[in-house]
Design a protein around this motif. Sequence first.
Motif, mmCIF file in Angstrom:
data_model
loop_
_atom_site.group_PDB
_atom_site.id
_atom_site.type_symbol
_atom_site.label_atom_id
_atom_site.label_comp_id
_atom_site.label_asym_id
_atom_site.label_seq_id
_atom_site.Cartn_x
_atom_site.Cartn_y
_atom_site.Cartn_z
ATOM 1 N N ARG A 170 19.976 6.019 83.775
ATOM 2 C CA ARG A 170 19.645 5.616 85.207
ATOM 3 C C ARG A 170 20.465 6.666 86.036
ATOM 4 N NH1 ARG A 170 16.500 1.272 86.414
ATOM 5 N NH2 ARG A 170 16.008 2.706 88.139
ATOM 6 N N SER A 207 20.608 6.870 90.787
ATOM 7 C CA SER A 207 19.889 6.560 91.885
ATOM 8 C C SER A 207 19.643 7.701 93.168
ATOM 9 C CB SER A 207 20.811 5.620 92.466
ATOM 10 O OG SER A 207 21.953 5.793 93.077
ATOM 11 N N GLU A 265 20.819 1.789 81.007
ATOM 12 C CA GLU A 265 20.199 0.503 80.840
ATOM 13 C C GLU A 265 19.092 0.245 79.734
ATOM 14 O OE1 GLU A 265 20.096 -0.818 85.850
ATOM 15 O OE2 GLU A 265 18.288 -0.306 84.837
ATOM 16 N N ILE A 294 11.782 2.168 87.412
ATOM 17 C CA ILE A 294 12.133 3.409 86.736
ATOM 18 C C ILE A 294 11.294 4.316 87.713
ATOM 19 C CG2 ILE A 294 12.172 4.844 84.736
ATOM 20 C CD1 ILE A 294 14.159 2.499 84.561
ATOM 21 N N ASP A 345 16.875 9.287 88.318
ATOM 22 C CA ASP A 345 16.236 8.473 86.981
ATOM 23 C C ASP A 345 16.033 9.839 86.243
ATOM 24 O OD1 ASP A 345 17.086 6.072 87.750
ATOM 25 O OD2 ASP A 345 15.133 5.379 88.193
#
Length: 249
Positions: free
Chosen positions: A12, A14, A23, A57, A107
């Motif tokens: 991941r 952002s 994750e 996601i 992502d």
Amino acid sequence: MANKTVTIEIKRQSGPDAQATWEKFELPWRPGMNVISAMMEIAANPVTAAGQETTPITYDSNCLEEICGSCAMVINGKARMACSALVDKLEQPIRLQPLTKFPVVRDLAVDRSVLFENLKAVKAWVPVDGTYDLGSGPRISPQEQEVAYPLSNCISCCCCMEVCPQFNDATGFVGAATIAQVKLFNQHPSGKVLKEDRLRALAGDGGVQECGFAQNCVQACPKQLPLTEAISDVTRDVIVQQIKDLVRS
């Protein structure tokens, strides 16, 4: 089978400048499940395997049948299409990462505009003015169609660029997909009018001379394009064009 689950680890990020983290998600197994359908479930219910709520996601997808090329990503260390990656054929945990050769947007979504800039640089289109009736298009023999069809199947997924050791900021190499499209349009009866321009573009920085013939692109291409043959043919044509230009000057 009722309790069978699928474990997916996703890298991941952002934003382009944000720190990347991993994750883990766990979801119920279903027959015929592919990576995209798994990510759809995660996006609809973004809860990690530890039970913590997280953000949905972000990923690219469209056709879901290996036609649009948008869902390309790194799956278990290999660049491939998420829509045709069946969960049952993947080792778990399934590790998903964005393509590494392109700027991350968020992502698993990356900015692949470099491919389209390269295609514009080599004028990868058939020039049709459109302001007046051009009449019937030129006839193309079945033999010519057989050669052109495989090259026309390129879905701009960028897998070939992802696995190419020569595709990087240092070389500026345009990549196999762009070179293959040059061959496609240079063979077209109407597209040939821009043939010399395309070959001159590939003779410059980032052109065919940067290719190291690693042939990783052939292995990674989901549509099995004849990339090695295209690169060899275009390289020959570029050299011939350079000789012509030298004689003319």
